[in-house]
Design an enzyme around this catalytic site. Sequence first.
Site, short mmCIF file in Angstrom:
data_model
loop_
_atom_site.label_atom_id
_atom_site.label_comp_id
_atom_site.label_asym_id
_atom_site.label_seq_id
_atom_site.Cartn_x
_atom_site.Cartn_y
_atom_site.Cartn_z
N GLY B 89 0.83 -1.19 0.00
CA GLY B 89 0.00 0.00 0.00
C GLY B 89 0.87 1.24 0.00
CG LEU B 90 1.94 3.36 3.10
CD1 LEU B 90 3.21 3.20 3.89
CD2 LEU B 90 1.16 4.55 3.61
CB CYS B 91 1.46 3.42 -3.92
SG CYS B 91 0.50 1.94 -3.93
N GLY B 92 -0.86 6.05 -2.65
CA GLY B 92 -1.94 6.91 -3.10
C GLY B 92 -3.12 6.11 -3.61
CB ALA B 248 1.15 5.73 -7.45
#
Lengths: 127, 293
Positions: B89-92, B248
């Site tokens: 995760g942590l990619c917008g 991203a």
Amino acid sequence: MADKLTFNLVSPEKEVYSGQVDQVIVPGTEGDFGVLPNHAPFMSTLLPGMLIIKNGSEERRIFVQGGFADVTPAGLTVLAELAIPAEELKGEVLAAQKSAANDQLQRAETPEDSLAARRAVDTLAAT
Amino acid sequence: MPSLKDLKNRIGSVRSTQKITKAMQMVAAAKLRRAEEAAVAARPYAERMEGVVANLSASVAGNPDAPKLLAGTGSEETHLLIVATSDKGLCGGFNSSIVRLAREAIVRLQGEGKTVKIVTVGKKGRDQLKRLYGGLLVRHIDTMEIKRVAYADAKGIADTVLEMFEEGEFDVAHLFYGRYKSVISQVPTVQQIIPAKAPEGIQAPDLKGAIYEYEPDEEEILKVLLPRYVGVQIFRAMLENAASEQGARMSAMDNATRNAGDMIDKLNLQYNRARQAQITKELIEIISGAEAL
């Protein structure tokens, strides 16, 4: 030698060779064939083997496996699933390819598969 | 009113968060460069492959013996959606936007009364789709172990998909992924891979009146070529995804770093005011104490 052949060798990961050459010898399914400039449109599948690029007195050998050769008036394009220049084919790389080829030979179900695998084994053994 | 100590702690925690997001952004930037190079290097193969498919499909068009991978099974009842996302995760909004596109397709297809099956590649897509369409998930392909996408990985996925096709589990397959445009723009994309559709805008090469020769014949070549075509499309999707994910993440982390900076500024101001207020208070106390004497 006025004319040169435009030759591209691409594998899924990158473009392996691109340039103007005199002649390319391709390991086709129904026999090796040489492509010179102004060859007629032609398409063939590949057998594992050595593809030889001739340019003047220079000669480069590249091990190719699985794919196609496509000759159009614009030149020759070889799409190979695997393409390793002969000079890189040694040590670990060679060992890995050899064991992969032997595996394929074991698992081959159709005569075509086993022929292809046998060619791969033979070519690798010869290097 | 928070005490001076509280404020100091908060500033410290925001600052360490900022350090993490900053580091993540730099890691993403470094990975992006590699992923981008790989995606660009893979393009010639995919493009030439498309050219060859376009060329061959034109020559067998209308032929009743044309392979099913090209002509289709004749029905369009069962659709397979291959949804490729990232594992982390942590990619917008990268994963969500791919999933959203897939969800729209599911709703549309179900509205038309078709059967939908989903294969997910990458953990995030599965997590998000499981909540809503858990029953439709037929298979998940784990990519956690893959550090650098190799063609062999894509080939494994393609083989699974082709096996399902051989067994008649679906008629049409679509591939969902994020196409990499630039660091700030990744476009969720859908592409039909089975039956293979010759992409538009690619022209068969000009043969100057000569006739193509095939060795072995067209059908044999197509039999070998089409499974590879599927593999190449999946490979390309995975590479584009890898680049998009890093892009991203880079912009998401850049935003987070900037937000943390703003927050630190605000908290610092608050801290300084509180400190000044306390000093003033102490001075007043001392002066009024001295006056009372």
